[in-house]
Enzyme design. Structure first.
Site, PDB file in Angstrom:
ATOM      1  N   ARG A   3       0.858  -1.182   0.000  1.00 56.01           N
ATOM      2  CA  ARG A   3       0.000   0.000   0.000  1.00 56.01           C
ATOM      3  C   ARG A   3       0.897   1.236   0.000  1.00 56.01           C
ATOM      4  O   ARG A   3       2.114   1.129   0.062  1.00 56.01           O
ATOM      5  CB  ARG A   3      -1.032   0.006   1.150  1.00 56.01           C
ATOM      6  CG  ARG A   3      -0.743  -0.819   2.348  1.00 56.01           C
ATOM      7  CD  ARG A   3       0.372  -0.315   3.206  1.00 56.01           C
ATOM      8  NE  ARG A   3       0.229   1.090   3.471  1.00 56.01           N
ATOM      9  CZ  ARG A   3       1.201   1.914   3.699  1.00 56.01           C
ATOM     10  NH1 ARG A   3       2.459   1.502   3.704  1.00 56.01           N
ATOM     11  NH2 ARG A   3       0.999   3.195   3.929  1.00 56.01           N
ATOM     12  N   GLY A   4       0.271   2.420  -0.028  1.00 53.86           N
ATOM     13  CA  GLY A   4       1.055   3.654  -0.133  1.00 53.86           C
ATOM     14  C   GLY A   4       1.134   4.047  -1.604  1.00 53.86           C
ATOM     15  O   GLY A   4       1.431   3.197  -2.462  1.00 53.86           O
ATOM     16  N   ALA A   5       0.860   5.325  -1.879  1.00 52.61           N
ATOM     17  CA  ALA A   5       0.670   5.761  -3.264  1.00 52.61           C
ATOM     18  C   ALA A   5       1.823   5.413  -4.224  1.00 52.61           C
ATOM     19  O   ALA A   5       1.588   4.787  -5.270  1.00 52.61           O
ATOM     20  CB  ALA A   5       0.366   7.260  -3.276  1.00 52.61           C
ATOM     21  N   ARG A  60      -7.655   0.286  -6.487  1.00 48.41           N
ATOM     22  CA  ARG A  60      -7.863   1.310  -5.435  1.00 48.41           C
ATOM     23  C   ARG A  60      -8.056   2.650  -6.138  1.00 48.41           C
ATOM     24  O   ARG A  60      -7.237   3.045  -6.963  1.00 48.41           O
ATOM     25  CB  ARG A  60      -6.659   1.353  -4.472  1.00 48.41           C
ATOM     26  CG  ARG A  60      -6.550   0.072  -3.636  1.00 48.41           C
ATOM     27  CD  ARG A  60      -5.621   0.242  -2.465  1.00 48.41           C
ATOM     28  NE  ARG A  60      -6.203   1.045  -1.418  1.00 48.41           N
ATOM     29  CZ  ARG A  60      -5.509   1.475  -0.354  1.00 48.41           C
ATOM     30  NH1 ARG A  60      -4.230   1.189  -0.234  1.00 48.41           N
ATOM     31  NH2 ARG A  60      -6.093   2.208   0.573  1.00 48.41           N
ATOM     32  N   GLN A  62      -1.707   1.814  10.072  1.00 52.15           N
ATOM     33  CA  GLN A  62      -0.431   1.929   9.342  1.00 52.15           C
ATOM     34  C   GLN A  62       0.610   2.678  10.168  1.00 52.15           C
ATOM     35  O   GLN A  62       1.805   2.472   9.990  1.00 52.15           O
ATOM     36  CB  GLN A  62      -0.633   2.673   8.012  1.00 52.15           C
ATOM     37  CG  GLN A  62      -1.415   1.907   6.960  1.00 52.15           C
ATOM     38  CD  GLN A  62      -2.883   2.264   6.988  1.00 52.15           C
ATOM     39  OE1 GLN A  62      -3.442   2.552   8.045  1.00 52.15           O
ATOM     40  NE2 GLN A  62      -3.538   2.230   5.843  1.00 52.15           N
ATOM     41  N   ASP A  71      -1.914  10.855  -1.263  1.00 54.56           N
ATOM     42  CA  ASP A  71      -2.355   9.844  -2.231  1.00 54.56           C
ATOM     43  C   ASP A  71      -2.756  10.476  -3.554  1.00 54.56           C
ATOM     44  O   ASP A  71      -2.760   9.823  -4.590  1.00 54.56           O
ATOM     45  CB  ASP A  71      -3.510   9.026  -1.662  1.00 54.56           C
ATOM     46  CG  ASP A  71      -2.983   8.131  -0.568  1.00 54.56           C
ATOM     47  OD1 ASP A  71      -2.907   8.581   0.582  1.00 54.56           O
ATOM     48  OD2 ASP A  71      -2.584   6.990  -0.888  1.00 54.56           O
ATOM     49  N   ASN A  85      -5.159  12.424   1.604  1.00 54.80           N
ATOM     50  CA  ASN A  85      -4.265  11.518   2.329  1.00 54.80           C
ATOM     51  C   ASN A  85      -5.118  10.707   3.302  1.00 54.80           C
ATOM     52  O   ASN A  85      -6.335  10.914   3.401  1.00 54.80           O
ATOM     53  CB  ASN A  85      -3.168  12.319   3.055  1.00 54.80           C
ATOM     54  CG  ASN A  85      -2.034  11.429   3.550  1.00 54.80           C
ATOM     55  OD1 ASN A  85      -1.511  10.604   2.798  1.00 54.80           O
ATOM     56  ND2 ASN A  85      -1.674  11.536   4.814  1.00 54.80           N
ATOM     57  N   LYS A  86      -4.476   9.797   3.995  1.00 55.03           N
ATOM     58  CA  LYS A  86      -5.198   8.885   4.891  1.00 55.03           C
ATOM     59  C   LYS A  86      -6.190   9.624   5.792  1.00 55.03           C
ATOM     60  O   LYS A  86      -5.887  10.695   6.312  1.00 55.03           O
ATOM     61  CB  LYS A  86      -4.166   8.120   5.731  1.00 55.03           C
ATOM     62  CG  LYS A  86      -4.700   7.101   6.700  1.00 55.03           C
ATOM     63  CD  LYS A  86      -5.608   6.090   6.077  1.00 55.03           C
ATOM     64  CE  LYS A  86      -4.991   5.335   4.928  1.00 55.03           C
ATOM     65  NZ  LYS A  86      -5.999   4.575   4.120  1.00 55.03           N
TER      66      LYS A  86
HETATM   67  O1  MRU Z   1      -4.397   3.152   2.533  1.00 52.15           O
HETATM   68  P1  MRU Z   1      -2.915   3.311   2.403  1.00 52.15           P
HETATM   69  O2  MRU Z   1      -2.143   2.650   3.471  1.00 52.15           O
HETATM   70  O3  MRU Z   1      -2.444   2.943   1.012  1.00 52.15           O
HETATM   71  O4  MRU Z   1      -2.718   4.856   2.554  1.00 52.15           O
HETATM   72  C1  MRU Z   1      -1.430   5.399   2.506  1.00 52.15           C
HETATM   73  C2  MRU Z   1      -1.391   6.839   2.795  1.00 52.15           C
HETATM   74  O5  MRU Z   1      -2.381   7.490   3.011  1.00 52.15           O
HETATM   75  C3  MRU Z   1      -0.052   7.494   2.707  1.00 52.15           C
HETATM   76  O6  MRU Z   1       0.053   8.531   3.609  1.00 52.15           O
HETATM   77  C4  MRU Z   1       0.118   8.027   1.295  1.00 52.15           C
HETATM   78  O7  MRU Z   1      -0.039   6.990   0.353  1.00 52.15           O
HETATM   79  C5  MRU Z   1       1.399   8.652   1.088  1.00 52.15           C
HETATM   80  S1  MRU Z   1       2.595   7.410   0.864  1.00 52.15           S
HETATM   81  C6  MRU Z   1       4.104   7.936   0.593  1.00 52.15           C
END
Ligand code: MRU
Length: 365
Positions: A54-56, A95, A208, A249, A259-260
Site C-alpha cells: 500500500r502507499g501511493a 484502489r 499503518q 495519495d 491523504n489517509k
Molecule cells: O491506505 P494506504 O495505506 O495505502 O494509505 C497510505 C497513505 O495514506 C499514505 O500517507 C500516502 O499513500 C502517502 S505514501 C508515501
C-alpha cells in the site's frame, strides 16, 4: 532501508526469474516478515486491493509491474490492444484514490502503444516498470534533501533541542520503494545528527502508523512515540509538536491534498496552533486534471469490518477481535482531503513550493 540491519526495498524482480515480482507482504508487519510472489496481473490486483502492499508510490510501481505481468499472459497477437485496455482498467480499479496507480498504468500503456510485436511490448513494459521503480527511489531521496533544511532550521531555532515531528499513516519507505516521502527528510536529519522525535498517529482502522511507521522508525533507531489518533491536537496546544509532515495519495492542481483519513483534522489543529503542516510527495501523486481536490478527488470506501474489528498479535499469531456491537454498522472512508489553505508547503523532488495552482504549475515544466 533496513529490517534487522539488512537493506530492503518494497518491490523487486525475483533474482533469476524475471517473470515473478516479489514484494514485502505488509499485512504481517511488524509481527512477522514475509515476502510474496506475484506472477499474474490478478495477483497484483489482489495485492493492491487487499493491501499486501500500500502507499501511493508503491501502488503505482506495482501497477506498472502488473501491466508487464498482464502482457506476459497474453498468448496471441490477435486483439492485443483490447486485452491491454482490459488489463489496464482492471488494475486501475484496485484502489481509486491514489492517483499513482492510474499514472503508472497509463505510463506503461503509453510507452508500449507504438511497439509492433507483443514481444517488444513486453520488453518495454518491463523496462518502464523498472525505470519507474528507480525514479521513485530517486524522487524520495530528493524529497529528503529538499525537506531536510526545514527540520534543520527548526533544530537551529530550538538551539539543538529535540525537534518534535508529527506524522499520520505510513508515508515511509514501506509506502514507497525506499526512503519514503514524509519520512525521507526525517531519516536524513537523523543521519546528520539532528535530535528529533516523531509522534506517530496510530491511524485507525488499519493502523499503518502503529504497525508500519513505528516499525520503520524503530529499525532506523529514530526516537518515536505512538499516539492514539485523537491525541495530536492536545500535543499541539501543549507546544509538543514543532511540525507536521504527511504524505499524499493524490494532490489536485490547486494543492488540495488527499491523504489517509484523519489527516484533515491534524491540518486543522496545526493551523489553529500555528504549527507548520508539510506534505511530501513525488510529482507522480499530482493529478493535473483535477482543479478542486475537495470536490473532485474520489474517496475510497473500504469494508466496514476494518472498523468493526481490531487486528493485532495475540502472542502466537495475528488475530482480529470485535470492538463494537456486532449488529451496529460502521462507515470506513479511507482518505480525506486537506484544503490547500491549510498546507504550509509541498515538498517534492523538484523542490519545496506553496500549495497553489500557480506554484504547482511551475513544477510541471
Ligand atoms: O491506505 P494506504 O495505506 O495505502 O494509505 C497510505 C497513505 O495514506 C499514505 O500517507 C500516502 O499513500 C502517502 S505514501 C508515501
Amino acid at each position: 532501508m533496513r529490517i534487522n540491519n539488512k537493506n530492503y526495498q518494497t518491490i523487486w524482480v525475483k533474482d533469476k526469474d524475471p517473470k515473478t515480482i516479489q514484494i514485502i507482504d505488509q499485512r504481517f508487519l511488524p509481527f512477522e516478515f514475509k515476502t510474496a510472489d506475484l506472477k499474474t496481473h490478478k495477483d497484483v490486483f489482489i495485492a493492491i486491493k487487499d493491501m499486501w502492499l500500500r502507499g501511493a508510490p508503491l501502488i503505482g510501481v506495482a501497477g506498472a509491474y502488473g501491466m508487464y505481468l498482464g502482457l506476459l499472459e497474453i498468448n496471441s497477437e490477435k486483439n492485443v490492444q483490447k486485452e491491454i485496455s482490459k488489463i489496464a482498467s482492471y488494475l486501475k480499479s484496485a484502489r481509486p484514490t491514489a492517483v499513482n496507480l492510474q499514472f503508472a498504468v497509463d505510463l506503461v500503456t503509453d510507452q508500449i502503444k507504438n511497439k509492433k510485436s507483443l514481444e517488444e511490448k513486453v520488453k518495454t513494459a518491463f523496462n518502464t516498470a523498472n525505470k519507474l521503480r528507480n525514479k521513485e527511489i530517486e524522487n524520495c531521496q530528493k524529497i529528503g534533501e529538499y525537506g531536510f533544511p526545514i527540520i534543520e532550521k527548526l533544530s537551529k531555532a530550538k538551539k539543538g533541542e529535540t525537534v518534535n515531528i508529527l506524522t499520520h499513516c505510513n508515508a515511509g519507505w514501506l509506502a514507497c520503494i525506499d526512503y519514503g516521502t514524509a519520512t525521507a527528510p526525517i531519516y536524513l536529519a537523523h543521519q546528520t545528527g539532528i535530535k528529533l522525535h516523531v509522534w506517530v498517529d496510530e491511524t485507525r482502522p488499519r493502523n499503518q502508523g502503529s504497525r508500519l511507521t513505528a516499525f520503520e522508525l524503530g529499525q532506523e533507531g529514530i526516537p518515536h512515540t505512538v499516539i492514539a489518533d485523537n491525541t495530536g491536537g492536545l500535543l499541539m496546544q501543549k507546544g509538543m509538536v514543532d511540525m507536521v509532515i504527511v504524505g499524499s495519495d493524490r494532490t489536485s492542481a490547486n494543492g488540495d491534498v488527499a491523504n489517509k483519513i484523519g489527516t484533515y483534522l491534524k491540518a486543522l489543529a496545526a493551523h489553529d496552533n500555528n504549527i507548520p503542516f508539510y506534505v511530501a510527495l513525488p510529482l507522480s501523486t499530482i493529478d493535473w486534471n483535477i482543479e478542486n481536490g475537495v470536490t473532485q478527488i474520489p474517496i475510497e470506501k473500504r469494508d466496514e469490518n476494518e472498523v468493526k474489528y481490531v487486528e493485532g498479535w495475540d502472542g502466537k499469531k495475528i488475530s482480529q477481535v470485535l470492538v463494537m456491537p456486532e449488529n451496529s454498522s460502521a462507515l470506513n472512508y479511507g482518505f480525506d482531503i486537506t484544503p490547500a489553505k491549510y498546507v504550509t508547503a509541498l515538498i517534492t523532488e523538484k523542490g519545496v513550493c506553496k500549495a497553489t495552482k500557480k506554484e504547482l504549475a511551475k513544477l510541471k515544466k
